[in-house]
Scaffold this active site. Sequence first.
Site, PDB file in Angstrom:
ATOM      1  N   VAL A  71       0.986  -1.320  -0.045  1.00 38.63           N
ATOM      2  CA  VAL A  71       0.056   0.228   0.041  1.00 38.63           C
ATOM      3  C   VAL A  71       0.846   1.374   0.138  1.00 38.63           C
ATOM      4  CG1 VAL A  71      -1.609   1.308   1.232  1.00 38.63           C
ATOM      5  CG2 VAL A  71      -1.829  -1.067   1.041  1.00 38.63           C
ATOM      6  N   GLY A  72       1.957   1.078   0.643  1.00 37.41           N
ATOM      7  CA  GLY A  72       2.877   2.478   0.730  1.00 37.41           C
ATOM      8  C   GLY A  72       2.413   3.556   1.626  1.00 37.41           C
ATOM      9  N   CYS A 130       8.306   0.011   7.925  1.00 38.60           N
ATOM     10  CA  CYS A 130       7.472  -0.196   6.407  1.00 38.60           C
ATOM     11  C   CYS A 130       8.342  -0.500   5.529  1.00 38.60           C
ATOM     12  CB  CYS A 130       6.558   0.929   6.276  1.00 38.60           C
ATOM     13  SG  CYS A 130       5.406   0.474   4.923  1.00 38.60           S
ATOM     14  N   LYS A 165       7.677   0.308  16.564  1.00 38.62           N
ATOM     15  CA  LYS A 165       7.338  -1.056  15.597  1.00 38.62           C
ATOM     16  C   LYS A 165       8.395  -1.420  15.078  1.00 38.62           C
ATOM     17  CE  LYS A 165       3.691  -3.035  12.937  1.00 38.62           C
ATOM     18  NZ  LYS A 165       2.424  -2.737  12.458  1.00 38.62           N
ATOM     19  N   THR A 193       5.557  -6.367   8.811  1.00 37.86           N
ATOM     20  CA  THR A 193       5.508  -7.428   7.632  1.00 37.86           C
ATOM     21  C   THR A 193       6.991  -7.772   7.075  1.00 37.86           C
ATOM     22  OG1 THR A 193       5.286  -5.659   5.711  1.00 37.86           O
ATOM     23  CG2 THR A 193       3.437  -6.799   6.459  1.00 37.86           C
ATOM     24  N   GLY A 265      -3.837  -8.174  12.852  1.00 36.12           N
ATOM     25  CA  GLY A 265      -3.861  -7.529  11.585  1.00 36.12           C
ATOM     26  C   GLY A 265      -4.770  -8.086  10.487  1.00 36.12           C
TER      27      GLY A 265
HETATM   28  C1  LIG Z   1      -2.901  -3.748   4.176  1.00 41.46           C
HETATM   29  C2  LIG Z   1      -1.855  -3.630   5.066  1.00 41.46           C
HETATM   30  C3  LIG Z   1      -1.387  -2.162   5.735  1.00 41.46           C
HETATM   31  C4  LIG Z   1      -0.722  -1.987   6.518  1.00 41.46           C
HETATM   32  N1  LIG Z   1      -0.208  -0.838   6.751  1.00 41.46           N
HETATM   33  C5  LIG Z   1       0.565  -0.657   8.063  1.00 41.46           C
HETATM   34  C6  LIG Z   1       0.975   0.656   8.396  1.00 41.46           C
HETATM   35  O1  LIG Z   1       0.327   1.606   7.915  1.00 41.46           O
HETATM   36  N2  LIG Z   1       1.765   0.893   9.231  1.00 41.46           N
HETATM   37  C7  LIG Z   1       2.489  -0.222  10.097  1.00 41.46           C
HETATM   38  O2  LIG Z   1       3.010   0.105  10.873  1.00 41.46           O
HETATM   39  N3  LIG Z   1       2.140  -1.474   9.858  1.00 41.46           N
HETATM   40  C8  LIG Z   1       1.150  -1.686   8.650  1.00 41.46           C
HETATM   41  N4  LIG Z   1       0.970  -3.000   8.185  1.00 41.46           N
HETATM   42  C9  LIG Z   1       1.349  -4.209   9.043  1.00 41.46           C
HETATM   43  C10 LIG Z   1       0.435  -4.743  10.394  1.00 41.46           C
HETATM   44  O3  LIG Z   1       0.248  -3.528  10.985  1.00 41.46           O
HETATM   45  C11 LIG Z   1       1.217  -6.066  10.802  1.00 41.46           C
HETATM   46  O4  LIG Z   1       2.456  -5.405  11.331  1.00 41.46           O
HETATM   47  C12 LIG Z   1       1.368  -7.096   9.934  1.00 41.46           C
HETATM   48  O5  LIG Z   1       0.540  -7.220   9.014  1.00 41.46           O
HETATM   49  C13 LIG Z   1       1.586  -8.486  10.860  1.00 41.46           C
HETATM   50  O6  LIG Z   1       0.590  -8.756  11.504  1.00 41.46           O
HETATM   51  P1  LIG Z   1      -0.796  -9.675  10.744  1.00 41.46           P
HETATM   52  O7  LIG Z   1      -0.008 -11.075  10.317  1.00 41.46           O
HETATM   53  O8  LIG Z   1      -1.604  -9.822  11.888  1.00 41.46           O
HETATM   54  O9  LIG Z   1      -1.356  -8.849   9.646  1.00 41.46           O
HETATM   55  C14 LIG Z   1       0.054  -3.366   7.202  1.00 41.46           C
HETATM   56  C15 LIG Z   1      -0.383  -4.670   7.030  1.00 41.46           C
HETATM   57  C16 LIG Z   1      -1.388  -4.694   6.005  1.00 41.46           C
HETATM   58  C17 LIG Z   1      -1.756  -6.320   5.602  1.00 41.46           C
END
Ligand SMILES: Cc1cc2nc3c(=O)[nH]c(=O)nc-3n(C[C@H](O)[C@H](O)[C@H](O)COP(=O)(O)O)c2cc1C
Length: 303
Positions: A71-72, A130, A165, A193, A265
Amino acid sequence: MADLSVKIGQLELKNPVMTASGTFGFGEEFSDFFDLSRLGGYIVKGTTLAPRQGNAYPRMAETPAGMLNAVGLQNKGVHYFADEIYPRLKDIDSNLIVNVSGSTIEDYVACTEKVAELDKVSGIELNISCPNVKQGGMAFGTCACSAADVVKAVRKVYPKTLIVKLSPNVTDITEIARAAEAEGADSVSLINTLLGMAIDADKRRPVLSTVTGGLSGPCVKPIALRMVWQTARAVKIPVIGLGGIMNWRDAVEFLLAGATAVQLGTANFIDPEVTIKVIDGLNEYLNKNGYKSVNEIIGALEI
Ligand SMILES: Cc1cc2nc3c(=O)[nH]c(=O)nc-3n(C[C@H](O)[C@H](O)[C@H](O)COP(=O)(O)O)c2cc1C
């Protein structure tokens, strides 16, 4: 009913369950499904000083056990958040945490200063991890020196709870966690991620416009769990665990590994009520096993 409350820095969480940034919008989108005040905390979408358009499409891909996103950090900027979104969130009886990102240290500091003006924001989560932005983001989180620099600069201007984070895209996550702790972070959250990639065999092209993206969901859980366990032993500040938590049992595993709280998430995309099911499941687990407080299972892994 067991006592589910935990402490992270100055935050008193009614239970250890939070939503992960970028996967829960601004929370409002979920208010038709459940009462947001039941959450221990909710972390809103990544926010930057200036608006960002994010990356070109396609920026999502499915994998066999999770998803890839690029998404960026698309968002309308911290001033829009403060003026338009915050007034609608400020009376929800839970901990509102803003996820702050930037391309330079000055960006992080200026964005944090704006968030610091908002009384009802309980804390910030500093995203130095990120993988989907060209400048900044993960670059700060993959080197202990630059992680320390950004945490130090933000700590100077932010008196409330500061969560940092961390990126899993490093050789030793505990080194970065220690650097954040040394500069005054109240807590670290992990993991963001993992860098991944998807290829379309018919087109012979990458699926994502950015070629690589961030992998999340059940496939990352064993890695996240290992990193949380390692980090909880390496720092004294509370660790918030996330990465592939899909149900209450996964959450219990992270708590046993040493996490004081958890975030969900990707699971929110599959079941918008999953966080409530995790809170209820955790409560039942504690009752069934005779625990009076969730704190009794934090770090209680037997090896
Ligand atoms: C679509 C999407 C958007 C994300 N946007 C952010 C973000 O803006 N800031 C951030 O710190 N992490 C962001 N993440 C990471 C998540 O907060 C989380 O750290 C990661 O997905 C791992 O957890 P999960 O396996 O439960 O999803 C995003 C993840 C996804 C899938």
